[in-house]
Design an enzyme around this catalytic site. Structure first.
Site, PDB file in Angstrom:
ATOM      1  N   ASP A  18       0.821  -1.224   0.000  1.00 23.93           N
ATOM      2  CA  ASP A  18       0.000   0.000   0.000  1.00 23.93           C
ATOM      3  C   ASP A  18       0.848   1.263   0.000  1.00 23.93           C
ATOM      4  OD1 ASP A  18      -2.469  -1.242  -0.003  1.00 23.93           O
ATOM      5  OD2 ASP A  18      -2.750  -1.106   2.176  1.00 23.93           O
ATOM      6  N   ARG A  98       0.943   4.590  16.902  1.00 21.99           N
ATOM      7  CA  ARG A  98       0.609   5.656  15.945  1.00 21.99           C
ATOM      8  C   ARG A  98       1.098   7.039  16.347  1.00 21.99           C
ATOM      9  NH1 ARG A  98       0.646   2.154  12.106  1.00 21.99           N
ATOM     10  NH2 ARG A  98      -1.231   0.908  11.894  1.00 21.99           N
ATOM     11  N   ASP A 127      -6.830   4.108  12.943  1.00 17.54           N
ATOM     12  CA  ASP A 127      -5.466   4.592  12.734  1.00 17.54           C
ATOM     13  C   ASP A 127      -5.419   5.950  12.045  1.00 17.54           C
ATOM     14  OD1 ASP A 127      -4.235   2.505  14.041  1.00 17.54           O
ATOM     15  OD2 ASP A 127      -4.230   1.219  12.262  1.00 17.54           O
ATOM     16  N   SER A 179      -5.393  -8.585   7.679  1.00 20.21           N
ATOM     17  CA  SER A 179      -4.702  -7.308   7.810  1.00 20.21           C
ATOM     18  C   SER A 179      -3.981  -7.336   9.155  1.00 20.21           C
ATOM     19  CB  SER A 179      -5.715  -6.165   7.752  1.00 20.21           C
ATOM     20  OG  SER A 179      -5.126  -5.013   8.287  1.00 20.21           O
TER      21      SER A 179
END
Ligand code: ARG
Length: 437
Positions: A18, A98, A127, A179
């Site tokens: 990605d 994050r 996220d 994922s």
């Protein structure tokens, strides 16, 4: 689409498909000059390889930072000290990572004099909120671009095709059906068959933990040492935080400890099925809480539980860099001043059970607790205590009556027929028992 030709954009880069495609996409559709930044929180294998891949994807510059130590020290330990578990289970690995990645993003953006930062989160998850809000808090002037929620909508096959055409290395291994996000504090797995909440997680979901059924039959005992709320040793041997977490992930994982399967409420309003593997987090949370039980007054324990929920919520919801956090953390830090001592745990087939605890700061007093010799507790004084403690209750009983009423004393219980007395029915067994005692 707006042409941002010549402007620099700093992209949070994982090295996956990605974000590799995003490098090219930002250049081609927005005319941006892309600089990538990768923070290793304990899952980026080969840093040089990631740097190389970023450049081959079209990045002008690729920054790679080993951020494991600050991650554990400034994010993981505070969350542990707070006993922060989202919805009382999730140790928050992804959610804690994050804000640190966002901080690295902002640092590089400043270095580059960039006005734009970007990340590879989708528009459905937590996220994106954590990235966007952390950037907003640290550098409100920066604009955030999230290609996956703003135009770069390609299927996986389209991404591979797109990458191939541009000479971007594409993954050779078969794509995981899930994922996955990983760092030192845990592994988060979602999607694929897991989207059916009735479906038990297949074997291939797990990589850090052995199936408890196949874990060693013999338990393993470990001792975790804490100093002022921070884990500092295992089995009496002091080591740094990163090493300790890595060690515990390996040992507890081998005993099948750390699997979590939960339905979780995302901030955006979606209920989602999440699997976590967090062996070290489960062991350390269990141990830390057990030590707090020994050293904190009961009022602090009770109040701190509420703070824990609040703290977990703010981490989960992307508010790490906030005034609310600063205020709560002042309280939490203060509570940790006595949290020094050792906890003994038994790891066995999926469980981590506390079997011993000791601390020089313990409020546990043997003289008060003992039923044996040396009892220092004045039992006669209990009468007076209960007299005053029960004053309001007696008052209620006298003035309003408590022998009937919904819930506490339902009619069915009040009119319970008196059967044969247990003493009569089991008289033989009862007398035997008395004799032995
Ligand atoms: N549900 C977890 C969280 O919101 C984990 C998210 C994991 N991300 C991922 N890309 N698999 O913190």
């Amino acid at each position: 689409m707006t042409d941002l030709s010549g402007q620099t954009c700093v992209l949070a880069y994982s090295g996956g498909l990605d974000t590799s495609v995003a490098v090219a996409w930002l250049r081609e559709t927005r005319g941006l000059d892309v600089v990538t930044v990768t923070g290793d929180l304990g899952s980026v294998g080969d840093l040089d390889q990631v740097r190389d891949k970023a450049v081959r994807s079209g990045a002008r510059r690729a920054v790679v930072v080993d951020a494991r130590e600050p991650f554990v020290r400034y994010f993981v330990w505070p969350a542990l000290q707070a006993d922060a578990l989202y919805q009382r289970r999730y140790p928050l690995a992804t959610a804690l990572g994050r804000p640190l990645l966002a901080k690295l993003l902002v640092d590089v953006a400043r270095e580059e004099n960039a006005k734009y930062v970007a990340h590879g989160s989708t528009g459905k998850g937590n996220d994106q909120v954590r990235f966007d809000l952390s950037v907003a808090a640290l550098a409100p002037d920066l604009k955030v671009i999230a290609p996956l929620r703003s135009g770069m909508n390609m299927t996986r096959d389209e991404e591979i095709e797109y990458a191939r055409k541009r000479g971007i290395p594409v993954p050779v291994t078969k794509k995981s059906p899930y994922s996955v996000d990983e760092n030192l504090w845990g592994r988060s797995i979602e999607a694929g068959v897991l989207e059916d909440p009735w479906e038990a997680p297949p074997r291939d979901v797990f990589q850090w933990t052995v199936d408890p059924e196949e874990a060693p039959a013999k338990p393993r005992e470990i001792v975790i040492g804490f100093r002022e709320g921070t884990p500092i040793s295992m089995d009496g041997e002091e080591c740094d935080g990163v090493t300790l977490v890595e060690k515990l992930n390996a040992i507890a994982g081998k005993h099948g400890v750390g699997r979590i399967d939960q339905i979780e409420d995302r901030l955006v309003g979606i209920k989602s099925r999440e699997i976590y593997e967090a062996p070290a987090a489960v062991v350390l949370h269990t141990a830390h809480r057990a030590l707090e039980d020994m050293v904190l007054p009961r009022e602090s324990l009770r109040f701190k539980e509420r703070v824990a929920d609040e703290y977990a919520e703010l981490i989960y919801n992307g508010l790490w860099f906030s005034g609310h956090h600063q205020d709560l953390s002042a309280y939490i830090r203060s509570t940790q001043r006595h949290v020094t001592g050792e906890i003994r745990l038994r790891l066995h087939r999926g469980t981590a059970t506390v079997v011993g605890r000791r601390s020089d700061n313990a409020l546990y007093s043997h003289a008060l607790a003992t039923y044996g010799k040396g009892d220092a507790f004045d039992q006669k004084a209990a009468e007076g205590f209960i007299q005053i403690y029960g004053l309001s209750l007696r008052n209620q009983a006298r003035l309003q009556g408590l022998a009937s009423g919904e819930g506490a004393m339902p009619d069915a219980l009040r009119t319970l027929p008196a059967g044969p007395s247990p003493a009569k029915r089991g008289s033989k067994a009862a007398s035997k028992r008395t004799k032995r005692a």
